[in-house]
Design a protein around this motif. Structure first.
Motif, PDB file in Angstrom:
ATOM      1  N   GLN A   1       3.215   1.952 -12.320  1.00 28.82           N
ATOM      2  CA  GLN A   1       2.276   2.822 -12.252  1.00 28.82           C
ATOM      3  C   GLN A   1       0.751   2.416 -12.238  1.00 28.82           C
ATOM      4  OE1 GLN A   1       2.987   5.175 -15.741  1.00 28.82           O
ATOM      5  NE2 GLN A   1       4.972   6.363 -14.859  1.00 28.82           N
ATOM      6  N   VAL A   2       0.604   1.428 -11.221  1.00 28.76           N
ATOM      7  CA  VAL A   2      -0.495   0.950 -10.888  1.00 28.76           C
ATOM      8  C   VAL A   2      -1.441   1.748 -10.227  1.00 28.76           C
ATOM      9  CG1 VAL A   2      -0.007  -1.420 -11.100  1.00 28.76           C
ATOM     10  CG2 VAL A   2      -0.132  -0.566  -8.680  1.00 28.76           C
ATOM     11  N   GLY A   3      -1.015   2.707  -9.327  1.00 28.96           N
ATOM     12  CA  GLY A   3      -1.858   3.485  -8.567  1.00 28.96           C
ATOM     13  C   GLY A   3      -2.893   2.701  -7.860  1.00 28.96           C
ATOM     14  N   ASP A   4      -3.973   3.142  -8.024  1.00 30.05           N
ATOM     15  CA  ASP A   4      -5.264   2.410  -7.124  1.00 30.05           C
ATOM     16  C   ASP A   4      -5.884   1.583  -7.912  1.00 30.05           C
ATOM     17  OD1 ASP A   4      -6.482   4.335  -8.436  1.00 30.05           O
ATOM     18  OD2 ASP A   4      -7.804   5.058  -6.807  1.00 30.05           O
TER      19      ASP A   4
ATOM     20  N   THR B   1       0.585  -1.230   0.047  1.00 31.15           N
ATOM     21  CA  THR B   1      -0.150  -0.020  -0.102  1.00 31.15           C
ATOM     22  C   THR B   1       0.866   1.262  -0.070  1.00 31.15           C
ATOM     23  OG1 THR B   1      -0.174   0.275   2.423  1.00 31.15           O
ATOM     24  CG2 THR B   1      -1.683  -1.237   1.533  1.00 31.15           C
ATOM     25  N   ALA B   2       0.241   2.433  -0.105  1.00 28.05           N
ATOM     26  CA  ALA B   2       0.855   3.707  -0.344  1.00 28.05           C
ATOM     27  C   ALA B   2       1.462   3.712   1.090  1.00 28.05           C
ATOM     28  CB  ALA B   2       0.108   4.822  -0.647  1.00 28.05           C
ATOM     29  N   GLU B   3       1.091   3.244   2.253  1.00 24.63           N
ATOM     30  CA  GLU B   3       1.467   3.481   3.519  1.00 24.63           C
ATOM     31  C   GLU B   3       2.588   2.424   3.762  1.00 24.63           C
ATOM     32  OE1 GLU B   3      -2.001   3.340   3.307  1.00 24.63           O
ATOM     33  OE2 GLU B   3      -1.954   5.318   2.520  1.00 24.63           O
ATOM     34  N   GLY B   4       2.840   1.557   3.061  1.00 22.14           N
ATOM     35  CA  GLY B   4       3.757   0.334   3.178  1.00 22.14           C
ATOM     36  C   GLY B   4       3.210  -0.783   3.461  1.00 22.14           C
ATOM     37  N   PRO B   5       3.694  -2.025   3.607  1.00 18.34           N
ATOM     38  CA  PRO B   5       2.968  -3.345   3.747  1.00 18.34           C
ATOM     39  C   PRO B   5       1.748  -3.297   4.995  1.00 18.34           C
ATOM     40  CG  PRO B   5       5.502  -3.415   3.737  1.00 18.34           C
ATOM     41  CD  PRO B   5       5.242  -1.971   3.979  1.00 18.34           C
TER      42      PRO B   5
ATOM     43  N   LYS C   1       3.680  -7.406 -20.146  1.00 13.47           N
ATOM     44  CA  LYS C   1       2.353  -7.262 -20.727  1.00 13.47           C
ATOM     45  C   LYS C   1       1.181  -7.626 -19.632  1.00 13.47           C
ATOM     46  CE  LYS C   1       4.286  -9.743 -24.779  1.00 13.47           C
ATOM     47  NZ  LYS C   1       4.383 -10.923 -25.417  1.00 13.47           N
ATOM     48  N   HIS C   2       1.631  -8.373 -18.817  1.00 11.59           N
ATOM     49  CA  HIS C   2       0.517  -8.860 -17.706  1.00 11.59           C
ATOM     50  C   HIS C   2       0.111  -7.815 -16.939  1.00 11.59           C
ATOM     51  CE1 HIS C   2      -0.480 -12.992 -16.024  1.00 11.59           C
ATOM     52  NE2 HIS C   2      -1.601 -12.221 -16.317  1.00 11.59           N
ATOM     53  N   VAL C   3       0.899  -7.058 -16.025  1.00  7.85           N
ATOM     54  CA  VAL C   3       0.484  -6.053 -15.396  1.00  7.85           C
ATOM     55  C   VAL C   3      -0.007  -4.778 -16.195  1.00  7.85           C
ATOM     56  CG1 VAL C   3       1.107  -4.005 -13.687  1.00  7.85           C
ATOM     57  CG2 VAL C   3       1.721  -6.727 -13.322  1.00  7.85           C
ATOM     58  N   PRO C   4       0.561  -4.381 -17.232  1.00  8.73           N
ATOM     59  CA  PRO C   4       0.129  -3.303 -17.977  1.00  8.73           C
ATOM     60  C   PRO C   4      -1.235  -3.562 -18.640  1.00  8.73           C
ATOM     61  CG  PRO C   4       2.602  -3.527 -18.623  1.00  8.73           C
ATOM     62  CD  PRO C   4       2.061  -4.539 -17.559  1.00  8.73           C
ATOM     63  N   GLY C   5      -1.564  -4.648 -19.059  1.00  7.85           N
ATOM     64  CA  GLY C   5      -2.867  -5.055 -19.440  1.00  7.85           C
ATOM     65  C   GLY C   5      -4.028  -4.980 -18.518  1.00  7.85           C
ATOM     66  N   TYR C   6      -3.847  -5.177 -17.327  1.00  6.11           N
ATOM     67  CA  TYR C   6      -4.915  -4.891 -16.284  1.00  6.11           C
ATOM     68  C   TYR C   6      -4.854  -3.570 -15.864  1.00  6.11           C
ATOM     69  CZ  TYR C   6      -5.809  -9.777 -15.541  1.00  6.11           C
ATOM     70  OH  TYR C   6      -6.273 -11.206 -15.904  1.00  6.11           O
ATOM     71  N   VAL C   7      -3.829  -2.637 -16.025  1.00 15.49           N
ATOM     72  CA  VAL C   7      -3.905  -1.310 -15.873  1.00 15.49           C
ATOM     73  C   VAL C   7      -4.726  -0.738 -16.710  1.00 15.49           C
ATOM     74  CG1 VAL C   7      -2.540   0.728 -15.503  1.00 15.49           C
ATOM     75  CG2 VAL C   7      -1.713  -1.329 -14.260  1.00 15.49           C
TER      76      VAL C   7
END
Length: 160
Positions: free
Chosen positions: A91-94, A18-22, A52-58
């Motif tokens: 750059q998954v953000g939320d 998370t943005a606050e850490g684990p 490919k994998h993560v960018p596709g979901y983003v």
């Protein structure tokens, strides 16, 4: 045994980046009352996973949510710090929850672990995607070794 359609998501403690850490989370609570698209992959910062994998979901986050997905979760047998750094890099953000399964307990409970020791990676997740509604699996697709087709975001969109 590999998790099947109709099975419940196993209850395992995992770490979320998370943005606050684990942050520790229980998978039962994470999946309760939601439609979740979970995709697992062999490792953070690895070629297909990062290119490919993560960018596709983003890229398909809005389309997945328009089809009823409440949360998109990326699972890897890595620690939460690695998953956090990878999430920033991607750059998954939320848009995507980065789930760390450092000891592979959740991956093993799903029956989707693989031994990549010969490649210097140890126990890792197979490449897969599943959809669960309120903690019950409604779709599961596991890639054949070396392939990237049934677990990509576009394939999940097609079955929703």
């Amino acid at each position: 045994m590999t998790i099947q359609v109709g099975d419940s998501i196993p209850s395992v403690k995992v770490m979320l980046a998370t943005a606050e850490g684990p942050k520790e989370a229980d998978t039962t609570a994470l999946f309760a009352g939601k439609t979740v698209a979970l995709f697992g992959l062999p490792g953070a910062f690895t070629p297909t996973c990062s290119a490919k994998h993560v960018p596709g979901y983003v890229a398909n986050e809005a389309a997945l949510k328009a089809k009823g997905v409440d949360a998109i979760v990326c699972l890897s047998v890595n620690d939460a710090f690695v998953m956090g750094a990878w999430g920033k890099d991607q750059q998954v953000g939320d848009k995507v929850v980065m789930m760390a399964d450092g000891g592979a307990a959740f991956t093993k409970a799903l029956g989707l672990d693989q031994d990549l020791t010969a490649r210097g990676m140890g126990i890792r997740s197979q490449r897969f995607a599943l959809v669960a509604k309120d903690g019950k699996v409604t779709h599961v697709a596991v890639e054949k070794p070396g392939e990237f087709e049934v677990s990509k975001a576009e394939s999940i969109l097609a079955i929703l």
